[in-house]
Design an enzyme around this catalytic site. Structure first.
Site, mmCIF file in Angstrom:
data_model
loop_
_atom_site.group_PDB
_atom_site.id
_atom_site.type_symbol
_atom_site.label_atom_id
_atom_site.label_comp_id
_atom_site.label_asym_id
_atom_site.label_seq_id
_atom_site.Cartn_x
_atom_site.Cartn_y
_atom_site.Cartn_z
ATOM 1 N N ASP A 22 53.098 26.833 8.465
ATOM 2 C CA ASP A 22 53.817 27.413 7.845
ATOM 3 C C ASP A 22 53.148 28.779 8.595
ATOM 4 O O ASP A 22 52.218 29.693 7.987
ATOM 5 C CB ASP A 22 53.264 26.892 6.563
ATOM 6 N N PHE A 33 62.141 11.700 2.261
ATOM 7 C CA PHE A 33 62.643 11.909 0.730
ATOM 8 C C PHE A 33 64.051 13.307 0.650
ATOM 9 O O PHE A 33 63.562 13.767 1.227
ATOM 10 C CB PHE A 33 62.532 11.477 0.209
ATOM 11 N N VAL A 45 66.349 13.986 -2.030
ATOM 12 C CA VAL A 45 66.578 13.887 -3.573
ATOM 13 C C VAL A 45 67.287 14.820 -3.823
ATOM 14 O O VAL A 45 66.498 15.956 -4.365
ATOM 15 C CB VAL A 45 66.062 13.285 -4.223
ATOM 16 N N GLU A 100 49.586 13.930 -4.122
ATOM 17 C CA GLU A 100 49.030 14.322 -3.048
ATOM 18 C C GLU A 100 47.260 14.397 -3.452
ATOM 19 O O GLU A 100 46.383 14.339 -2.453
ATOM 20 C CB GLU A 100 48.874 15.731 -2.835
HETATM 21 C C1 UD2 Z 1 54.293 21.165 -2.988
HETATM 22 C C2 UD2 Z 1 52.281 21.498 -2.851
HETATM 23 C C3 UD2 Z 1 52.035 19.837 -1.573
HETATM 24 C C4 UD2 Z 1 52.367 19.023 -2.866
HETATM 25 C C5 UD2 Z 1 54.153 18.547 -3.191
HETATM 26 C C6 UD2 Z 1 53.737 17.987 -3.825
HETATM 27 C C7 UD2 Z 1 52.864 23.979 -2.595
HETATM 28 C C8 UD2 Z 1 52.953 24.606 -1.265
HETATM 29 N N1 UD2 Z 1 52.811 22.824 -1.635
HETATM 30 O O1 UD2 Z 1 54.468 21.275 -1.873
HETATM 31 O O2 UD2 Z 1 50.628 20.389 -2.237
HETATM 32 O O3 UD2 Z 1 51.461 18.373 -3.733
HETATM 33 O O4 UD2 Z 1 54.743 19.707 -4.037
HETATM 34 O O5 UD2 Z 1 54.263 16.146 -3.163
HETATM 35 O O6 UD2 Z 1 52.995 23.087 -3.678
HETATM 36 N N2 UD2 Z 1 61.408 16.406 -2.422
HETATM 37 C C9 UD2 Z 1 63.083 15.810 -3.134
HETATM 38 N N3 UD2 Z 1 63.557 16.672 -3.996
HETATM 39 C C10 UD2 Z 1 63.226 17.084 -5.131
HETATM 40 C C11 UD2 Z 1 61.467 17.078 -4.680
HETATM 41 C C12 UD2 Z 1 61.192 16.985 -3.632
HETATM 42 O O7 UD2 Z 1 63.620 15.418 -2.388
HETATM 43 O O8 UD2 Z 1 63.945 17.376 -6.263
HETATM 44 C C13 UD2 Z 1 60.292 15.588 -2.113
HETATM 45 C C14 UD2 Z 1 61.136 16.569 -0.317
HETATM 46 O O9 UD2 Z 1 60.993 15.285 0.532
HETATM 47 C C15 UD2 Z 1 60.148 17.785 -0.412
HETATM 48 C C16 UD2 Z 1 58.942 16.761 -0.873
HETATM 49 O O10 UD2 Z 1 59.012 15.488 -1.614
HETATM 50 O O11 UD2 Z 1 59.610 18.048 0.506
HETATM 51 C C17 UD2 Z 1 57.590 17.344 -1.416
HETATM 52 O O12 UD2 Z 1 58.216 17.929 -2.549
HETATM 53 P P1 UD2 Z 1 58.223 20.019 -2.694
HETATM 54 O O13 UD2 Z 1 59.369 20.258 -1.266
HETATM 55 O O14 UD2 Z 1 59.420 20.755 -3.757
HETATM 56 O O15 UD2 Z 1 56.786 19.978 -2.556
HETATM 57 P P2 UD2 Z 1 56.147 21.337 -1.715
HETATM 58 O O16 UD2 Z 1 56.423 21.405 -0.082
HETATM 59 O O17 UD2 Z 1 56.477 22.729 -2.294
#
Ligand code: UD2
Length: 334
Positions: free
Chosen positions: A308, A103, A105, A285
Site C-alpha cells: 500500500d 469476490f 460483492v 483474517e
Molecule cells: C480489512 C482489513 C484486513 C481484513 C479485511 C477482512 C484494514 C486495513 N484491513 O481489509 O486486515 O481484516 O478487512 O478480510 O482494515 N468484499 C466485497 N464486498 C463487500 C466487502 C468486501 O466483495 O461489501 C470483498 C472484496 O473482495 C474485498 C474483500 O472482501 O476486497 C475484503 O474486504 P475489504 O476490502 O473491505 O477489507 P480491507 O481491504 O479493508
C-alpha cells in the site's frame, strides 16, 4: 617383535597428535574461533566471510527484522526480489493450472475490471489461468479481453448485509469450490481481495503447497504488536507470546487440497464463534492467522506481493507487485 616396537612413534608424538586432533575438532565445533586464524590464512578468511554471509541470509542482520530474511525459522523461503530465477520456474510450471479467486460483492464490483485487466498484464503471464469471480451482480460484470489459455468464470453469491459477513462467507464458498469443482480444473489456487491492482510481475514463483504473504503494515513489527485474536473464547485465539508473522487475508494460496483444508478450518472456526456469539477481531483474517500458526506456510511472500503506497518503510520494497487501491471504507461497505 622387538625390532617393530623400535619403529613405533614415541609417546610424545602420539600425545602431540591427539592434541592436534582435539584442536581441530574444537575449531570445527566452535566456528567463531576461525576469527583467530582468519588473518593468518587468506583461504580461512574467505571461508569465514562466506559463513557470516550465510548467517546473515538465514537469520538477518537484525533478529527484530526477521521478515527481511529469505528463510523462516522452519526453512520456508521468503520470496523477495532477486531470490528466484523465473526462467527456470516457468519451465517447471509450463503445464500447471492456476486459479485466481476474487469476490466483488455489492459496491466492490467497481474494483473488478481494473483488477482483472491488471491481472491480464502481470499475473501468471503465459500460464494456464482460471479466474473464479464471485459476485451478486453477475449481469453487471464487464469482462476484460482475456488472453488465450485463460478463462473467466462468474459465480453468483448472496450479498450479506454486513461487510463482515461478506468477507467471512468467502471461507464457506471457497471450501465448497476447493472440495468439488476446483480439483478437476486447477492445481493451485491464489485468493485475492478485489480492491487491489497488479502493478508488476507476479508469477509462478508464488506457487507452493501453502503460501501466505507478510502483511505490509506489520512486517517489521514484533509478534506482540500483531492484531491476532487474543480472546480465548474465540476459535481464532492466539495466546500472547506466540506467533511467527501476521498474514493478511488479501493474498494467499496453495495447492487446492491444502487450500481446502485451510478454508474448511476457518469456516468451522467462524461457525463455532457464531455459536459462542463472538466475532474474531479481524474476521476471517484472524482465523487464517490461527490456522497458519499451527500449519506453517511452506512459502512466504514478501510485502512486494501486497503493498500500500500510503505505508511507511517503502524503502524495503523494490518491486510493488500488487497494490491496494485507496477507497473510502465507509462509503464502499454500505
Ligand atoms: C480489512 C482489513 C484486513 C481484513 C479485511 C477482512 C484494514 C486495513 N484491513 O481489509 O486486515 O481484516 O478487512 O478480510 O482494515 N468484499 C466485497 N464486498 C463487500 C466487502 C468486501 O466483495 O461489501 C470483498 C472484496 O473482495 C474485498 C474483500 O472482501 O476486497 C475484503 O474486504 P475489504 O476490502 O473491505 O477489507 P480491507 O481491504 O479493508
Amino acid at each position: 617383535m622387538k625390532e617393530r616396537w623400535k619403529n613405533m612413534p614415541s609417546p610424545t608424538y602420539i600425545v602431540g597428535f591427539l592434541f592436534l586432533l582435539f584442536i581441530v575438532g574444537f575449531c570445527i565445533q566452535y566456528t567463531d574461533l576461525l576469527i583467530l586464524f582468519k588473518q593468518l590464512n587468506p583461504k580461512l578468511d574467505e571461508n569465514y566471510k562466506e559463513l557470516e554471509h550465510c548467517k546473515t541470509l538465514l537469520y538477518g542482520e537484525n533478529k527484530k527484522k526477521r521478515a527481511l530474511n529469505v528463510l523462516t525459522p522452519w526453512l520456508a523461503p521468503i520470496i523477495w526480489n532477486g531470490t528466484f530465477n523465473i526462467t527456470v520456474l516457468d519451465a517447471q510450471h509450463k503445464d500447471t493450472r492456476i486459479g485466481l479467486s476474487v469476490f466483488g460483492v455489492k459496491k466492490y464490483i467497481r474494483f473488478l475490471l481494473p483488477f482483472l485487466e491488471s491481472a491480464e498484464r502481470y499475473f501468471m503471464v503465459g500460464h494456464n489461468v482460471t479466474y473464479y469471480v464471485f459476485t451478486d451482480k453477475v449481469n453487471d460484470v464487464v469482462k476484460p479481453k482475456i488472453a488465450e489459455g485463460r478463462t473467466l468464470q462468474l459465480h453468483d453469491v448472496t450479498a450479506d448485509k454486513r461487510w463482515q459477513d461478506v468477507v467471512m462467507r468467502r471461507m464457506e464458498i471457497l471450501t465448497a469450490f476447493a472440495k468439488e469443482r476446483m480439483p478437476k480444473e486447477i492445481d493451485y489456487l491464489v485468493c485475492a481481495d478485489v480492491d487491489m491492482v497488479f502493478n508488476d510481475h507476479v508469477g509462478v514463483e508464488i506457487l507452493g503447497d501453502l503460501v501466505a504473504t507478510l502483511h505490509p503494515g506489520f512486517f517489521l513489527s514484533e509478534p506482540e504488536g500483531f492484531t491476532y485474536e487474543r480472546r480465548p473464547i474465540s476459535a481464532a485465539y492466539i495466546p500472547h507470546g506466540q506467533g511467527d508473522f501476521y498474514y493478511p487475508a488479501a493474498f494467499y494460496g496453495g495447492k487446492v487440497d491444502e487450500i481446502y483444508k485451510l478454508h474448511l478450518a476457518c469456516h468451522k472456526g467462524i461457525e463455532e464463534d457464531r455459536k459462542n456469539k463472538i466475532e474474531a477481531i479481524w474476521q476471517e483474517e484472524s482465523h487464517i492467522n490461527r490456522y497458519l500458526l499451527y500449519n506453517k506456510p511452506t512459502k512466504i511472500l514478501s510485502p512486494e506481493y501486497l503493498w500500500d503506497n500510503n505505508l511507511p518503510s517503502g524503502e524495503y520494497i523494490k518491486r510493488r507487485r500488487f497494490l491496494a487501491v485507496h477507497k473510502n471504507h465507509q462509503e464502499v461497505r454500505n
